[in-house]
Design an enzyme around this catalytic site. Structure first.
Site, PDB file in Angstrom:
ATOM      1  N   ILE A   1      -1.410 106.046  -6.470  1.00 33.49           N
ATOM      2  CA  ILE A   1      -0.692 106.844  -7.458  1.00 33.49           C
ATOM      3  C   ILE A   1      -0.864 106.165  -8.813  1.00 33.49           C
ATOM      4  O   ILE A   1      -0.502 105.002  -8.979  1.00 33.49           O
ATOM      5  CB  ILE A   1       0.795 107.007  -7.081  1.00 33.49           C
ATOM      6  CG1 ILE A   1       0.887 107.872  -5.815  1.00 33.49           C
ATOM      7  CG2 ILE A   1       1.577 107.647  -8.231  1.00 33.49           C
ATOM      8  CD1 ILE A   1       2.266 108.120  -5.294  1.00 33.49           C
TER       9      ILE A   1
ATOM     10  N   ALA B   1       0.552 101.726 -11.751  1.00 36.04           N
ATOM     11  CA  ALA B   1      -0.062 102.374 -10.593  1.00 36.04           C
ATOM     12  C   ALA B   1       0.439 101.661  -9.337  1.00 36.04           C
ATOM     13  O   ALA B   1       1.046 100.590  -9.420  1.00 36.04           O
ATOM     14  CB  ALA B   1      -1.587 102.287 -10.664  1.00 36.04           C
ATOM     15  N   LYS B   2       0.203 102.256  -8.181  1.00 33.98           N
ATOM     16  CA  LYS B   2       0.523 101.604  -6.901  1.00 33.98           C
ATOM     17  C   LYS B   2      -0.255 102.342  -5.834  1.00 33.98           C
ATOM     18  O   LYS B   2      -0.552 103.526  -5.986  1.00 33.98           O
ATOM     19  CB  LYS B   2       2.026 101.713  -6.620  1.00 33.98           C
ATOM     20  CG  LYS B   2       2.570 100.612  -5.731  1.00 33.98           C
ATOM     21  CD  LYS B   2       2.701  99.314  -6.493  1.00 33.98           C
ATOM     22  CE  LYS B   2       3.489  98.285  -5.711  1.00 33.98           C
ATOM     23  NZ  LYS B   2       3.724  97.089  -6.516  1.00 33.98           N
ATOM     24  N   GLY B   3      -0.565 101.659  -4.747  1.00 33.41           N
ATOM     25  CA  GLY B   3      -1.318 102.344  -3.696  1.00 33.41           C
ATOM     26  C   GLY B   3      -1.206 101.621  -2.378  1.00 33.41           C
ATOM     27  O   GLY B   3      -0.456 100.655  -2.239  1.00 33.41           O
TER      28      GLY B   3
ATOM     29  N   ASP C   1      -0.444  93.164  -2.622  1.00 32.07           N
ATOM     30  CA  ASP C   1       0.948  93.556  -2.422  1.00 32.07           C
ATOM     31  C   ASP C   1       1.259  93.238  -0.953  1.00 32.07           C
ATOM     32  O   ASP C   1       0.515  92.494  -0.318  1.00 32.07           O
ATOM     33  CB  ASP C   1       1.105  95.058  -2.741  1.00 32.07           C
ATOM     34  CG  ASP C   1       2.540  95.455  -3.032  1.00 32.07           C
ATOM     35  OD1 ASP C   1       3.430  95.048  -2.274  1.00 32.07           O
ATOM     36  OD2 ASP C   1       2.780  96.173  -4.017  1.00 32.07           O
TER      37      ASP C   1
END
Length: 411
Positions: free
Chosen positions: A56, A101-103, A142
């Protein structure tokens, strides 16, 4: 209240304080792009397995998007959306030129062999390589991923785009990772704590600390607090919890954890119920583990006078109100744990310049950024008459809104 609802609520409060236009407010909330890909790999036993990967990308008004990639069986799209949005505000608070952002991939890394993890990471990179990039979106480790995962992404990305060390951060030192990156979030937490305590005429030495979570962030923060003369009276992680009113010997505890992979049977403290750590007698409480640990059920019993949010979203909004009424000062996550992304920025800068810094320079610059951000947050608190959380949110949201308007978002 889940992470997305809480983040949206904080954003909308900040937007109201700043008096943002409703169309701009809506534009800032909606993610720039949501990517969902199928990743099918051959397992070691020859069977095929499919996983869903996603990314995202929330906002790029202030620069390339930045955020972690997590490998976890329950990757919740709402939570990832919230974390991507939080990264937008966090990078703006730290005043580094990034968006959020992150995923991640919905998988259990513990059930995958190293070669399966590598194949999965490479397939995921093949699917998204044209949507990430040095000046587009820069991933980082992460939950469930590490420096090795970043090395595989770097290698796979470089097959398409040529040698590009700046495409990910949190890499191994040998592939262009930054010195000081591993300790950065924990050290940033300590710099943030020092700035807050100085504001109240206190210092780390002689205060009593409780630390929930003894992974990367918790153990480094504990080590630096111990070195500065702070007394850590309670520590917990998933394996258990220990307390010692005279202060725990942190170097000894770290050696014990390394040897036994557990806090259990540590001779320098008494066993306690991990649930009691949050309400243990201490001056400063530092939650460094999961989100949502301080809730309305336990907030009234918290004895600490200061809470430093080293985890993402550890305090529910209901708990926030109860603690504020009690006069507890909360240093919000989007500032307190921004040391990691700040040193990630330094790593990216070093890669682009092709010139690596000494560790002292990394730590010196980190301290300067953390100090400056605290002064900026206090400025917003005074301007708008709000608490530290809203001071940080208004600071971050205002910077992103200004960048968005300057770029001409209505054209």
């Amino acid at each position: 209240m889940n992470a997305l609802a809480a983040t949206n609520r904080n954003f909308l409060n900040a937007s109201r304080i700043l008096g943002l236009d409703s169309k701009l407010e809506k534009s800032l909330l909606i993610p720039f792009r949501e990517i969902k890909v199928e990743c099918t790999i051959p397992k070691d036993d020859g069977t095929l397995a499919s996983y869903v990967g996603f990314r995202i990308q929330h906002d790029n008004a202030r620069g390339p998007m930045k955020g972690g990639i997590r490998y976890h069986p329950e990757v919740d799209p709402d939570e990832v959306n919230a974390l991507a949005q939080l990264m937008t505000w966090k990078t703006a608070v730290a005043n580094i030129p990034y968006g959020g952002a992150k995923g991640g991939i919905g998988c259990n890394p513990r059930e995958l062999s190293i070669s399966e993890q590598e194949r999965l990471t490479r397939v995921f990179t093949q699917r998204i390589h044209d949507l990430i990039g040095i000046h587009r979106d820069v991933p980082a480790p992460d939950m469930g991923t590490n420096a090795q995962t970043m090395a595989w992404i770097l290698d796979e990305y470089s097959k398409f785009h040529g040698h590009s060390p700046a495409v990910v951060t949190g890499k191994p030192i040998d592939l262009g990772g930054s010195l000081g990156r591993e300790a950065a979030t924990g050290l940033g937490v300590v710099f943030a704590t020092e700035a807050l305590l100085a504001e109240h005429g206190k210092s780390i030495s002689n205060l009593k600390f409780g630390i929930q979570g003894f992974g990367n962030v918790g153990s480094w923060a504990a080590r630096f607090i111990h070195e500065r003369g702070g007394k850590i009276v309670a520590v917990s992680d998933i394996t258990g919890a220990i307390k010692n009113p005279d202060g725990i010997d942190i170097p000894a505890l770290m050696r014990h954890k390394e040897a036994h992979e557990s806090l259990k049977e540590f001779p320098g403290g008494d066993v306690m119920d991990p649930k009691d750590l949050l309400v243990h007698e201490c001056d400063v409480l530092i939650p460094c583990a999961l989100g949502g640990v301080l809730k309305k059920e336990n907030a009234a019993d918290v004895k600490a006078k200061f809470i430093i949010e080293a985890a993402n979203h550890p305090t529910d909004p209901e708990a926030d109100e109860i603690l504020s009424k009690k006069g507890v000062v909360i240093l919000p996550d989007i500032y307190a744990n921004s040391g990691g992304v700040t040193v990630s920025y330094f790593e990216w800068v070093q890669n682009i310049q092709g010139f690596m810094w000494e560790e002292e320079k990394v730590n010196r610059e980190l301290k300067r950024y953390m100090r400056k951000a605290f002064v900026d947050i206090k400025g917003m608190c005074q301007t708008h008459g709000c608490n530290l959380r809203m001071g940080a949110f208004t600071l971050g949201v205002n910077r992103v809104a200004r960048a968005t308007l300057l770029r001409g978002w209505e054209a």
